[in-house]
Design a protein around this motif. Structure first.
Motif, PDB file in Angstrom:
ATOM      1  N   PRO A   1       0.806  -1.221   0.000  1.00 26.86           N
ATOM      2  CA  PRO A   1       0.000   0.000   0.000  1.00 26.86           C
ATOM      3  C   PRO A   1       0.841   1.275   0.000  1.00 26.86           C
ATOM      4  O   PRO A   1       0.487   2.262  -0.647  1.00 26.86           O
ATOM      5  N   MET A   2       1.977   1.253   0.715  1.00 23.29           N
ATOM      6  CA  MET A   2       2.843   2.422   0.751  1.00 23.29           C
ATOM      7  C   MET A   2       3.463   2.694  -0.618  1.00 23.29           C
ATOM      8  O   MET A   2       3.524   3.841  -1.084  1.00 23.29           O
ATOM      9  N   LEU A   3       3.939   1.617  -1.271  1.00 22.06           N
ATOM     10  CA  LEU A   3       4.527   1.785  -2.601  1.00 22.06           C
ATOM     11  C   LEU A   3       3.499   2.320  -3.594  1.00 22.06           C
ATOM     12  O   LEU A   3       3.798   3.186  -4.422  1.00 22.06           O
ATOM     13  N   LYS A   4       2.283   1.809  -3.496  1.00 19.32           N
ATOM     14  CA  LYS A   4       1.227   2.279  -4.398  1.00 19.32           C
ATOM     15  C   LYS A   4       0.871   3.735  -4.129  1.00 19.32           C
ATOM     16  O   LYS A   4       0.626   4.507  -5.057  1.00 19.32           O
ATOM     17  N   LEU A   5       0.856   4.119  -2.867  1.00 19.67           N
ATOM     18  CA  LEU A   5       0.512   5.491  -2.498  1.00 19.67           C
ATOM     19  C   LEU A   5       1.584   6.477  -2.950  1.00 19.67           C
ATOM     20  O   LEU A   5       1.280   7.541  -3.498  1.00 19.67           O
ATOM     21  N   VAL A   6       2.847   6.117  -2.742  1.00 17.82           N
ATOM     22  CA  VAL A   6       3.948   7.029  -3.056  1.00 17.82           C
ATOM     23  C   VAL A   6       4.253   7.071  -4.554  1.00 17.82           C
ATOM     24  O   VAL A   6       4.396   8.150  -5.140  1.00 17.82           O
ATOM     25  N   PHE A   7       4.326   5.887  -5.193  1.00 18.71           N
ATOM     26  CA  PHE A   7       4.787   5.827  -6.584  1.00 18.71           C
ATOM     27  C   PHE A   7       3.662   5.688  -7.610  1.00 18.71           C
ATOM     28  O   PHE A   7       3.872   5.939  -8.788  1.00 18.71           O
ATOM     29  N   ARG A   8       2.493   5.246  -7.175  1.00 12.77           N
ATOM     30  CA  ARG A   8       1.329   5.086  -8.056  1.00 12.77           C
ATOM     31  C   ARG A   8       1.696   4.338  -9.356  1.00 12.77           C
ATOM     32  O   ARG A   8       1.532   4.864 -10.456  1.00 12.77           O
ATOM     33  N   PRO A   9       2.250   3.131  -9.248  1.00 12.40           N
ATOM     34  CA  PRO A   9       2.676   2.383 -10.445  1.00 12.40           C
ATOM     35  C   PRO A   9       1.517   2.084 -11.380  1.00 12.40           C
ATOM     36  O   PRO A   9       0.392   1.832 -10.939  1.00 12.40           O
ATOM     37  N   LYS A  10       1.797   2.152 -12.669  1.00 11.33           N
ATOM     38  CA  LYS A  10       0.802   1.848 -13.700  1.00 11.33           C
ATOM     39  C   LYS A  10       1.067   0.456 -14.255  1.00 11.33           C
ATOM     40  O   LYS A  10       2.201  -0.028 -14.240  1.00 11.33           O
ATOM     41  N   SER A  11       0.029  -0.178 -14.766  1.00 11.55           N
ATOM     42  CA  SER A  11       0.195  -1.504 -15.351  1.00 11.55           C
ATOM     43  C   SER A  11      -0.606  -1.603 -16.638  1.00 11.55           C
ATOM     44  O   SER A  11      -1.647  -0.961 -16.795  1.00 11.55           O
ATOM     45  N   GLU A  12      -0.101  -2.393 -17.562  1.00  8.21           N
ATOM     46  CA  GLU A  12      -0.761  -2.637 -18.839  1.00  8.21           C
ATOM     47  C   GLU A  12      -0.649  -4.121 -19.165  1.00  8.21           C
ATOM     48  O   GLU A  12       0.388  -4.732 -18.936  1.00  8.21           O
ATOM     49  N   GLY A  13      -1.707  -4.695 -19.683  1.00 10.56           N
ATOM     50  CA  GLY A  13      -1.675  -6.086 -20.117  1.00 10.56           C
ATOM     51  C   GLY A  13      -1.726  -7.097 -18.995  1.00 10.56           C
ATOM     52  O   GLY A  13      -1.330  -8.255 -19.193  1.00 10.56           O
ATOM     53  N   VAL A  14      -2.233  -6.716 -17.825  1.00 10.27           N
ATOM     54  CA  VAL A  14      -2.309  -7.651 -16.696  1.00 10.27           C
ATOM     55  C   VAL A  14      -3.136  -8.883 -17.060  1.00 10.27           C
ATOM     56  O   VAL A  14      -2.886  -9.988 -16.561  1.00 10.27           O
ATOM     57  N   GLU A  15      -4.090  -8.699 -17.977  1.00  4.27           N
ATOM     58  CA  GLU A  15      -4.930  -9.826 -18.385  1.00  4.27           C
ATOM     59  C   GLU A  15      -4.139 -10.916 -19.106  1.00  4.27           C
ATOM     60  O   GLU A  15      -4.624 -12.044 -19.268  1.00  4.27           O
ATOM     61  N   ASN A  16      -2.907 -10.608 -19.527  1.00  3.66           N
ATOM     62  CA  ASN A  16      -2.071 -11.602 -20.199  1.00  3.66           C
ATOM     63  C   ASN A  16      -1.404 -12.572 -19.222  1.00  3.66           C
ATOM     64  O   ASN A  16      -0.856 -13.595 -19.640  1.00  3.66           O
ATOM     65  N   VAL A  17      -1.431 -12.243 -17.938  1.00  2.24           N
ATOM     66  CA  VAL A  17      -0.865 -13.128 -16.919  1.00  2.24           C
ATOM     67  C   VAL A  17      -1.959 -14.088 -16.475  1.00  2.24           C
ATOM     68  O   VAL A  17      -3.019 -13.654 -16.030  1.00  2.24           O
ATOM     69  N   PRO A  18      -1.757 -15.397 -16.609  1.00  8.57           N
ATOM     70  CA  PRO A  18      -2.816 -16.354 -16.242  1.00  8.57           C
ATOM     71  C   PRO A  18      -3.199 -16.242 -14.772  1.00  8.57           C
ATOM     72  O   PRO A  18      -2.345 -16.003 -13.919  1.00  8.57           O
TER      73      PRO A  18
ATOM     74  N   ARG B   1      14.693   9.396  -7.512  1.00  4.73           N
ATOM     75  CA  ARG B   1      13.591  10.331  -7.290  1.00  4.73           C
ATOM     76  C   ARG B   1      12.268   9.641  -7.606  1.00  4.73           C
ATOM     77  O   ARG B   1      12.227   8.598  -8.252  1.00  4.73           O
ATOM     78  N   ILE B   2      11.216  10.221  -7.125  1.00  4.32           N
ATOM     79  CA  ILE B   2       9.894   9.623  -7.269  1.00  4.32           C
ATOM     80  C   ILE B   2       9.362   9.811  -8.685  1.00  4.32           C
ATOM     81  O   ILE B   2       9.413  10.920  -9.237  1.00  4.32           O
ATOM     82  N   THR B   3       8.908   8.740  -9.276  1.00  6.75           N
ATOM     83  CA  THR B   3       8.257   8.768 -10.573  1.00  6.75           C
ATOM     84  C   THR B   3       7.219   7.652 -10.588  1.00  6.75           C
ATOM     85  O   THR B   3       7.148   6.877  -9.639  1.00  6.75           O
ATOM     86  N   ARG B   4       6.442   7.570 -11.660  1.00  7.63           N
ATOM     87  CA  ARG B   4       5.431   6.506 -11.757  1.00  7.63           C
ATOM     88  C   ARG B   4       5.967   5.372 -12.636  1.00  7.63           C
ATOM     89  O   ARG B   4       5.953   5.487 -13.866  1.00  7.63           O
ATOM     90  N   PRO B   5       6.442   4.291 -12.050  1.00  5.68           N
ATOM     91  CA  PRO B   5       6.897   3.156 -12.863  1.00  5.68           C
ATOM     92  C   PRO B   5       5.719   2.536 -13.606  1.00  5.68           C
ATOM     93  O   PRO B   5       4.579   2.562 -13.143  1.00  5.68           O
ATOM     94  N   THR B   6       6.019   1.981 -14.756  1.00  5.27           N
ATOM     95  CA  THR B   6       5.016   1.279 -15.552  1.00  5.27           C
ATOM     96  C   THR B   6       5.463  -0.152 -15.770  1.00  5.27           C
ATOM     97  O   THR B   6       6.627  -0.407 -16.077  1.00  5.27           O
ATOM     98  N   VAL B   7       4.528  -1.077 -15.602  1.00  3.73           N
ATOM     99  CA  VAL B   7       4.810  -2.490 -15.850  1.00  3.73           C
ATOM    100  C   VAL B   7       3.891  -2.956 -16.975  1.00  3.73           C
ATOM    101  O   VAL B   7       2.668  -2.829 -16.876  1.00  3.73           O
ATOM    102  N   ARG B   8       4.486  -3.486 -18.043  1.00  3.97           N
ATOM    103  CA  ARG B   8       3.711  -3.950 -19.206  1.00  3.97           C
ATOM    104  C   ARG B   8       3.913  -5.447 -19.387  1.00  3.97           C
ATOM    105  O   ARG B   8       5.048  -5.933 -19.403  1.00  3.97           O
ATOM    106  N   PHE B   9       2.801  -6.152 -19.549  1.00  4.90           N
ATOM    107  CA  PHE B   9       2.839  -7.593 -19.791  1.00  4.90           C
ATOM    108  C   PHE B   9       2.363  -7.861 -21.214  1.00  4.90           C
ATOM    109  O   PHE B   9       1.268  -7.446 -21.604  1.00  4.90           O
ATOM    110  N   GLY B  10       3.199  -8.545 -21.994  1.00  2.00           N
ATOM    111  CA  GLY B  10       2.828  -8.880 -23.368  1.00  2.00           C
ATOM    112  C   GLY B  10       2.023 -10.161 -23.432  1.00  2.00           C
ATOM    113  O   GLY B  10       1.814 -10.846 -22.434  1.00  2.00           O
TER     114      GLY B  10
END
Length: 239
Positions: free
Chosen positions: A13-30, A166-175
C-alpha cells in the motif's frame, strides 16, 4: 503469509501510495497455473514493482549470500528474502545456471509464476542487452508459456549504483503469452535456444522501448569500466 502481509498491508500500500505504479496487459498473466515472466532489468526495484501490480505471487532466485550472512543483519535478510518467495542460488560456481534451472522447474512444477531476467544482470546504462539462453531451455523443458514483461521507470526510482533516486510513476507492461511448443524436444539445439531467446528479447524491447544491444550485459559493463578507467588515466596530469 509474510509475502501477502508485505504485499497487501505493510509494504505494498505504501509503494502504491507514493509511486502510483501503472500496469498494462495484466490480463495476459494467467490467473492460475505456471508461467514464466521474462522481464528487462533496470533496477533492484524491479522485483518490487512487477509483482505489485498483479494478484499472484511471483518467485525469483536470489544470490545465496542473502540467506547465509551471519549476525542480525543476515537473519533479517534471510527472513525477508525467504518470506518474499525468493529461492537461494549460488551464482559463483560453474553449475550456477543448472542450479537456477532446477529451482525454476520446481517452482513451475508447483503451478506458480517464476520471474526471470534473461539479461542476467541489471543494465548499467538503460539499454536492453542480449538474453541468455537459459530461459529458452526452461520454456522447452517445462512447456509453460513465457510472458514478456517490461518495467519502465524503476531506474529513476533506484538508479544503478544508488539506493534511491527520485519519485516517478513506474510502468509495468505484460505482453501476450509466447508459446514455444513447436520446438518441443529441441532443448539441446543451441540454434533453437538462441532463436527462442531472441524472440523473447524482441518482445521485451517492443514493450519497453529500450535500445537493444546485441552484447551480453556483463561484457558491456566490463567494457564500460575499462573505458572509464582509460579516460580517467588520460585526464590524470603527469607527475
Amino acid at each position: 503469509m509474510f509475502y501477502w502481509f508485505l504485499k497487501f498491508i505493510a509494504l505494498g500500500p505504501m509503494l502504491k501510495l507514493v509511486f502510483r505504479p501503472k500496469s498494462e496487459g495484466v490480463e495476459n498473466v494467467p490467473s492460475s497455473g505456471p508461467a514464466i515472466l521474462a522481464s528487462n532489468h533496470l533496477s533492484y526495484a524491479d522485483w518490487l514493482f512487477m509483482p505489485l501490480v498483479i494478484p499472484r505471487m511471483v518467485r525469483f532466485v536470489a544470490k545465496a549470500e542473502y540467506f547465509t550472512s551471519p549476525g542480525i543483519k543476515g537473519w533479517l535478510q534471510k527472513t525477508f528474502f525467504s518470506g518474499t518467495g525468493n529461492i537461494p542460488i549460488d551464482r559463483s560456481g560453474a553449475d550456477a545456471a543448472s542450479g537456477a534451472l532446477l529451482s525454476a522447474k520446481r517452482v513451475l512444477g508447483e503451478g506458480e509464476l517464476f520471474g526471470i531476467y534473461p539479461e542476467g544482470t541489471r543494465s548499467h546504462d538503460g539499454r536492453l542487452y542480449r538474453g541468455k539462453t537459459g530461459i529458452a531451455r526452461l520454456a522447452l523443458e517445462t512447456g509453460v508459456p513465457v510472458i514478456p514483461t517490461a518495467v519502465v521507470g524503476t531506474d529513476v526510482v533506484a538508479p544503478p549504483g544508488k539506493k534511491f533516486g527520485r519519485i516517478t510513476r513506474p510502468t509495468v507492461r505484460f505482453g501476450k503469452p509466447l508459446d514455444f511448443s513447436r520446438y518441443a524436444g529441441m532443448e539441446n539445439d543451441r540454434f533453437i535456444l538462441r532463436s527462442i531467446t531472441d524472440e523473447i528479447m524482441y518482445e521485451i524491447m517492443r514493450l519497453s522501448g529500450q535500445e537493444y544491444v546485441d552484447m551480453y550485459a556483463t561484457r558491456a559493463k566490463d567494457e564500460s569500466k575499462k573505458s572509464d578507467a582509460a579516460k580517467g588515466a588520460e585526464r590524470k596530469p603527469a607527475a
